[in-house]
Enzyme design. Sequence first.
Site, short mmCIF file in Angstrom:
data_model
loop_
_atom_site.label_atom_id
_atom_site.label_comp_id
_atom_site.label_asym_id
_atom_site.label_seq_id
_atom_site.Cartn_x
_atom_site.Cartn_y
_atom_site.Cartn_z
CB SER A 61 -10.59 -3.73 -7.19
OG SER A 61 -11.97 -3.98 -7.10
N1 SAM Z 1 -13.75 -7.82 -3.73
C1 SAM Z 1 -13.53 -8.67 -4.87
C2 SAM Z 1 -12.16 -9.25 -4.90
O1 SAM Z 1 -11.35 -8.95 -4.01
O2 SAM Z 1 -11.89 -10.04 -5.82
C3 SAM Z 1 -13.86 -8.00 -6.17
C4 SAM Z 1 -15.30 -7.74 -6.33
S1 SAM Z 1 -15.89 -7.51 -7.97
C5 SAM Z 1 -15.23 -5.94 -8.39
C6 SAM Z 1 -17.60 -7.23 -7.55
C7 SAM Z 1 -18.33 -8.45 -7.06
O3 SAM Z 1 -19.60 -8.05 -6.56
C8 SAM Z 1 -18.59 -9.49 -8.13
O4 SAM Z 1 -18.06 -10.72 -7.75
C9 SAM Z 1 -20.12 -9.54 -8.21
O5 SAM Z 1 -20.64 -10.82 -8.51
C10 SAM Z 1 -20.50 -9.09 -6.81
N2 SAM Z 1 -21.86 -8.58 -6.66
C11 SAM Z 1 -22.62 -7.83 -7.48
N3 SAM Z 1 -23.84 -7.60 -6.93
C12 SAM Z 1 -23.85 -8.23 -5.72
C13 SAM Z 1 -24.80 -8.37 -4.68
N4 SAM Z 1 -25.99 -7.81 -4.74
N5 SAM Z 1 -24.46 -9.10 -3.59
C14 SAM Z 1 -23.25 -9.67 -3.48
N6 SAM Z 1 -22.29 -9.57 -4.44
C15 SAM Z 1 -22.59 -8.86 -5.54
#
Ligand code: SAM
Length: 214
Positions: A61
Amino acid sequence: MTFEEQRRQMIHEQLQARGITDGRVLAAFLKVPRHLFVPKEAQREAYADHPVPIGCGQTVSQPYMVALMTQLLRLQGHERVLEIGTGSGYQLAILAELALEVYSVERLPELATQALRRLEQLGYLNVRITAGNGSLGWPEHAPYDAVIVTAAAPQLPQLLVDQLADGGRLVIPIGPQQAQTLTLVEKHGTALQMKEITSCVFVPLFGEHGWPPE
Ligand code: SAM
């Protein structure tokens, strides 16, 4: 400019200028090398004022959004924190600077493995990551003083509320896939206080308590 100079500029122009005032949060942003959390070819963009692709169709993000969500958790150093959506591990490193124990769940095993390796190389000892469906939380280590969801949910996942300690804070983007509202939830006994903070756009949270998998 060196990466540290870029970090100072990011803090001044993107965070402080927009109202990030928590000194501990600002210090964590100065310390954590964001450029090591993005692919090599994207390093020159690491401190820019927007999300950066990290592979597997995901992004880390925008710095301001990471800072805002972190500041809303009001961490003092003694907390146990859960993050849903590890991605690159950048948000988790920031949390690891600010809390006692941090846990994170990532749906994509490849990202979970990479993030774990990165955080180990940087010397973080208070971090645990698992690959799985974070819409169910991580009940083994509950209750959490703070929960942060870095993917967008259609509504507030009840299991995450259940795993929040009394007095705990949960920050989560809620709404349709195109645009959401960043929402702060505070738990007081059985009562929930919800506050809409700002509009935002996150990738979807998949799973039973998120969006149906593609
Ligand atoms: N916090 C992260 C960083 O600092 O890089 C960025 C997160 S990214 C915007 C959103 C993440 O949520 C993705 O890696 C995606 O694979 C994960 N995601 C989506 N659905 C999920 C779930 N049900 N459980 C765990 N992770 C999930």
